[in-house]
Design an enzyme around this catalytic site. Structure first.
Site, PDB file in Angstrom:
ATOM      1  CE  LYS A  35      14.924 -18.349 -14.971  1.00 49.41           C
ATOM      2  NZ  LYS A  35      15.482 -17.429 -13.988  1.00 49.41           N
ATOM      3  CG  PHE A 152      15.780   3.076 -12.026  1.00 50.30           C
ATOM      4  CD1 PHE A 152      15.630   3.152 -10.651  1.00 50.30           C
ATOM      5  CD2 PHE A 152      16.991   3.489 -12.579  1.00 50.30           C
ATOM      6  CE1 PHE A 152      16.657   3.640  -9.840  1.00 50.30           C
ATOM      7  CE2 PHE A 152      18.016   3.973 -11.778  1.00 50.30           C
ATOM      8  CZ  PHE A 152      17.857   4.044 -10.402  1.00 50.30           C
ATOM      9  CG  PHE A 252       3.712   5.314  -8.980  1.00 49.20           C
ATOM     10  CD1 PHE A 252       3.945   5.232 -10.338  1.00 49.20           C
ATOM     11  CD2 PHE A 252       3.974   4.206  -8.194  1.00 49.20           C
ATOM     12  CE1 PHE A 252       4.435   4.073 -10.915  1.00 49.20           C
ATOM     13  CE2 PHE A 252       4.456   3.033  -8.752  1.00 49.20           C
ATOM     14  CZ  PHE A 252       4.695   2.968 -10.114  1.00 49.20           C
ATOM     15  CG  LEU A 253      -0.532  10.507  -6.436  1.00 44.41           C
ATOM     16  CD1 LEU A 253      -0.916  11.985  -6.483  1.00 44.41           C
ATOM     17  CD2 LEU A 253      -0.398  10.066  -4.969  1.00 44.41           C
ATOM     18  N   GLY A 260       1.975  -4.635  -5.737  1.00 44.97           N
ATOM     19  CA  GLY A 260       2.505  -5.986  -5.578  1.00 44.97           C
ATOM     20  C   GLY A 260       3.685  -6.143  -6.504  1.00 44.97           C
ATOM     21  CB  CYS A 263      10.348  -4.478  -7.651  1.00 46.90           C
ATOM     22  SG  CYS A 263      11.298  -5.293  -8.929  1.00 46.90           S
TER      23      CYS A 263
HETATM   24  C1  UDX Z   1       8.670  -1.208  -9.980  1.00 44.47           C
HETATM   25  C2  UDX Z   1       9.307   0.169 -10.225  1.00 44.47           C
HETATM   26  O1  UDX Z   1       8.342   1.034 -10.818  1.00 44.47           O
HETATM   27  C3  UDX Z   1      10.518   0.037 -11.130  1.00 44.47           C
HETATM   28  O2  UDX Z   1      11.149   1.291 -11.305  1.00 44.47           O
HETATM   29  C4  UDX Z   1      11.483  -0.954 -10.494  1.00 44.47           C
HETATM   30  O3  UDX Z   1      12.594  -1.153 -11.345  1.00 44.47           O
HETATM   31  C5  UDX Z   1      10.806  -2.285 -10.216  1.00 44.47           C
HETATM   32  O4  UDX Z   1       9.633  -2.079  -9.423  1.00 44.47           O
HETATM   33  P1  UDX Z   1       7.101  -2.841 -11.410  1.00 44.47           P
HETATM   34  O5  UDX Z   1       7.216  -3.799 -10.262  1.00 44.47           O
HETATM   35  O6  UDX Z   1       7.236  -3.354 -12.800  1.00 44.47           O
HETATM   36  O7  UDX Z   1       8.210  -1.695 -11.249  1.00 44.47           O
HETATM   37  O8  UDX Z   1       5.672  -2.180 -11.310  1.00 44.47           O
HETATM   38  P2  UDX Z   1       5.064  -0.721 -11.099  1.00 44.47           P
HETATM   39  O9  UDX Z   1       4.570  -0.199 -12.384  1.00 44.47           O
HETATM   40  O10 UDX Z   1       5.969   0.132 -10.322  1.00 44.47           O
HETATM   41  O11 UDX Z   1       3.791  -1.085 -10.212  1.00 44.47           O
HETATM   42  C6  UDX Z   1       3.959  -1.724  -8.958  1.00 44.47           C
HETATM   43  C7  UDX Z   1       2.632  -2.004  -8.321  1.00 44.47           C
HETATM   44  O12 UDX Z   1       2.032  -0.798  -7.887  1.00 44.47           O
HETATM   45  C8  UDX Z   1       1.608  -2.691  -9.216  1.00 44.47           C
HETATM   46  O13 UDX Z   1       0.958  -3.710  -8.469  1.00 44.47           O
HETATM   47  C9  UDX Z   1       0.633  -1.578  -9.582  1.00 44.47           C
HETATM   48  O14 UDX Z   1      -0.644  -2.053  -9.841  1.00 44.47           O
HETATM   49  C10 UDX Z   1       0.689  -0.733  -8.315  1.00 44.47           C
HETATM   50  N1  UDX Z   1       0.347   0.685  -8.519  1.00 44.47           N
HETATM   51  C11 UDX Z   1       1.117   1.454  -9.324  1.00 44.47           C
HETATM   52  C12 UDX Z   1      -0.731   1.220  -7.840  1.00 44.47           C
HETATM   53  O15 UDX Z   1      -1.429   0.536  -7.089  1.00 44.47           O
HETATM   54  N2  UDX Z   1      -1.014   2.555  -8.001  1.00 44.47           N
HETATM   55  C13 UDX Z   1      -0.264   3.357  -8.796  1.00 44.47           C
HETATM   56  O16 UDX Z   1      -0.579   4.549  -8.897  1.00 44.47           O
HETATM   57  C14 UDX Z   1       0.830   2.794  -9.483  1.00 44.47           C
END
Ligand code: UDX
Length: 437
Positions: A35, A152, A252-253, A260, A263
């Protein structure tokens, strides 16, 4: 300010670059030699739009350096950010906090008495208090300045999120620590980004709560999708309509194959485990259901395939996408890969395509069949599943697709132009709605 960033994975590498961009002198510390070598040569080691370019700029500025462990140069560091991973423990829902304890142990001999240690990793509530006590014992200092400052950032927009977050949250137990954090983030605060000061436990919990809420929103709409599928309703239209209510909001809807990544899945599980330890498991027992709804969406794809193809034995199914979301090469807990595994488990052969993530897939899951050429990937398949909404797939002209054995596509992310695919002769199915073909 002279700072160190300890742990240079997704969070740490991005944070180190962001801090150097703000004008600080940054020492990045990471024990894994590969890394360090990669970072020194200008590669973060993962796909994140714009990050390598900014890394190169900051390396050239001389403000950003990398090394494998602390040395004398750490003695006058004013602020140490801890960004190590807290993965899910094997065989348990809980988070593995061992990397944090190691980071504290390695840092202690070099920690100046007035230096501040800021944890950024996502941790079970109560971890900071334990680390604080450990630091006191290890350093012999009468006070230790440990703060919790959760991050975040989202993959795909990580640098932008690090530099322009919605808010800065700092759990601090004394004024000095708080002042140092205000100083390091001064340009962001000047930009109007809210700086929220809390106690340590609240700051830790803010991150777990935020991710639990986001996961809940996604599983909520996916639960509505399950109802829509048996009632003739359309979950995407439903989300659009309820999202206009400001109390709900439209983000987020998006219903589909679910969440997945590194996080959301592990963070909701760690919150359940921690609540259980604290004797209030009941309070977040509902998160079990959130997790289950999420997993069921992947099964739904297999149900649809079986409905259309009968037995899946001997069939070939193209899975479009491997990354857990677009603009990322991260395949941790990826719904797309889970679907590929389920297809294989049902006796069919999954062929996985992804514009960026395939080298990681080949390394981690050599048992999966992958294809790098999008058009070739379609040849001879009995069905296609869109599992990650890459722009390449949204923009793909179905008229240019040839050689499929059977024209069936399942839109697992509700992003395709249905009539365009239908006009090209495909039967289109989607999650959360019934399409008349
Ligand atoms: C997330 C949080 O958003 C972030 O604040 C935190 O710091 C780390 O975890 P991330 O894992 O990068 O970030 O992805 P995110 O954009 O949150 O999406 C997570 C998952 O949810 C993805 O698989 C995405 O496809 C899914 N998703 C997101 C949905 O299925 N529907 C949605 O409306 C939004």
């Amino acid at each position: 300010m002279k700072i160190s960033v300890i742990g240079l994975g997704y969070l740490g590498a991005t944070h180190a670059v962001a801090m150097a961009k703000l004008g600080h002198t940054v020492i990045g510390i990471e024990p894994v030699p590969a890394k360090i070598e990669s970072l020194k040569s200008g590669h973060a080691g993962f796909f994140e739009p714009g990050l390598d370019e900014e890394l190169a700029i900051q390396l050239a500025s001389g403000r950003l350096t990398f090394q494998s462990s602390h040395d004398e140069s750490s003695r006058d560091v004013q602020l140490h950010f801890i960004c190590v991973g807290t993965p899910q423990l094997n065989g348990s829902l809980a988070a593995d906090t061992s990397y944090l304890h190691s980071a504290i142990k390695d840092l202690a001999p070099y920690l100046a008495e007035d230096a501040v240690v800021a944890g950024k990793s996502t941790v079970p509530v109560g971890t900071a208090a334990v680390l604080s006590a450990e630091l006191k014992t290890l350093t012999g200092h009468s006070t230790v300045n440990l703060v919790w400052n959760p991050e975040f950032l989202r993959e795909g927009t990580a640098l932008e999120d690090s530099l322009h977050p919605d808010r800065l949250v700092v759990g601090a137990s004394n004024q000095h620590s708080q002042d140092v954090l205000r100083e390091v983030y001064a340009p962001m605060i000047a930009e109007g980004i809210p700086f929220i000061v809390t106690d340590l436990a609240t700051a830790e919990l803010v991150k777990s709560a935020a991710n639990a809420f986001l996961a809940t929103k996604i599983s909520f709409i996916n639960a509505m999708a399950e109802i829509a599928e048996v009632s003739g309703a359309d979950a995407s239209a439903l989300a659009h309509a309820i999202g206009y209510d400001e109390r709900i909001g439209n983000k987020f809807l998006r219903n589909g194959v679910g969440f997945g990544g590194g996080c959301l899945p592990k963070d909701i599980r760690a919150l359940m485990a921690r609540a259980e330890e604290l004797g209030v498991g009941q309070s977040v027992a509902y998160l079990k259901e959130i997790d289950k709804i999420n997993i069921r969406r992947r099964d739904r794809v297999i149900t649809l395939l079986s409905q259309e193809l009968g037995s899946l034995s001997g069939k070939k199914v193209l899975v479009l996408g491997a990354a857990f979301k677009p603009d990322s090469d991260d395949v941790r807990d990826s719904p797309a890969l889970e679907i590929a595994f389920l297809i294989n488990a049902a006796g069919a052969e999954a062929i996985v395509h992804d514009p960026i993530a395939l080298s990681g897939v080949n390394k981690k899951h050599p048992e999966l069949t992958t294809e790098t050429d999008l058009h070739k990937a379609f040849i001879g398949v009995d069905a296609v599943v869109l599992a990650t909404e890459w722009t390449d797939y949204r923009n793909l002209d179905p008229a240019t697709v040839s050689g499929v054995s059977n024209k069936l596509i399942i839109d697992g992310r509700n992003v395709l132009d249905v009539s365009r695919w239908q006009n090209a002769g495909f039967k289109v199915l989607a999650l959360g709605k019934t399409i008349t073909n």
